[in-house]
Scaffold this motif. Structure first.
Motif: not given
Length: 260
Positions: A175-184
């Protein structure tokens, strides 16, 4: 805060209590993917032992792990925080945390697993052997097997808070966080300060100590920038740089002088 941890390769023995209850595990959205891995792993290990050992990448000295996997449905289960051992978990020391920190651990820690996908440290599981790097004959590579269900479930689990990613590369592949989740999201490397190199043993031990420090302090950073400040307040030497683009995870380097 959600803390993503790798499992340990070695594990404590299964408990003497009741067997696994798959429906009781956290993240019920992963139930179908868990059942598929469990079914194939048990069938594989109950059959040709040599084939199972080859698929799982087990040495001759670990032959007994095949039989352990074959009995997963009836083996006693214990909280995952007691099953996972090794350097990181020794340094984390879940069993010696005070009550408040232990409750936070139950809410905030998520352990990734080739067999279960991801579990809370309070989830009761049996001891097993199945790394994320395994390629099962039917399901194929486990990291690929987990990507779609993880992408459905994990963003909701992450909520709107900080994600502290302490996983190794094999488990990060699921699982690679993406988008808004990746930003935090903040991923952490531990470097030996004099050499600027990662050394496996103290990398794991320091990550365990970092998590313990945050739990004991009741720290609740809401962003990667706040995490940097929290770690510095706890005495860690941290180097960090905000990502150049939105939707990218932060990378933090924690510098350690002594290898222990």
């Amino acid at each position: 805060m959600l803390v993503l941890l790798p499992p340990s390769e070695g594990k404590a023995p299964s408990g003497r209590g009741g067997p696994l209850e798959p429906e009781s595990l956290s993240l019920p959205g992963l139930a179908g993917a868990r059942a598929a891995v469990l079914d194939e792993l048990v069938e594989l290990c109950a059959g040709d032992e040599e084939k199972a050992r080859e698929v799982l990448g087990l040495s001759e000295g670990l032959r007994g792990e095949v039989g352990k996997n074959a009995g997963l449905r009836t083996a006693g289960a214990r909280p995952a925080g007691e099953i996972y051992t090794g350097v990181l978990y020794d340094a984390l020391g879940l069993g010696s945390l005070e009550a408040g920190a232990r409750r936070r651990a139950g809410r905030e820690l998520l352990v990734f697993s080739g067999l279960w996908g991801a579990v809370r440290v309070t989830d009761r599981i049996p001891s097993y052997r199945c790394s994320m790097g395994v390629r099962l004959p039917g399901l194929g590579a486990l990291a690929a097997h987990w990507r779609a269900p993880m992408a459905e479930v994990l963003p909701e689990v992450a909520g709107d808070g900080l994600v502290l990613d302490l996983r190794s590369a094999a488990y990060a592949a699921a699982w690679k966080p993406k988008g808004e989740v990746a930003g935090r999201t903040a991923s952490v490397r531990v470097l030996h300060a004099p050499t600027r190199k990662v050394v496996s043993h103290f990398n794991k031990a320091t990550k365990g100590r970092i998590v313990r420090s945050l739990l004991e302090a009741g720290a609740a950073p809401g962003s990667p920038a706040e995490l940097v400040e929290a770690l510095r307040d706890l005495g860690y030497v941290v180097e960090a740089e905000a990502p150049g683009k939105a939707g990218r995870a932060w990378s933090l380097d924690v510098l350690v002088d002594e290898v222990h």
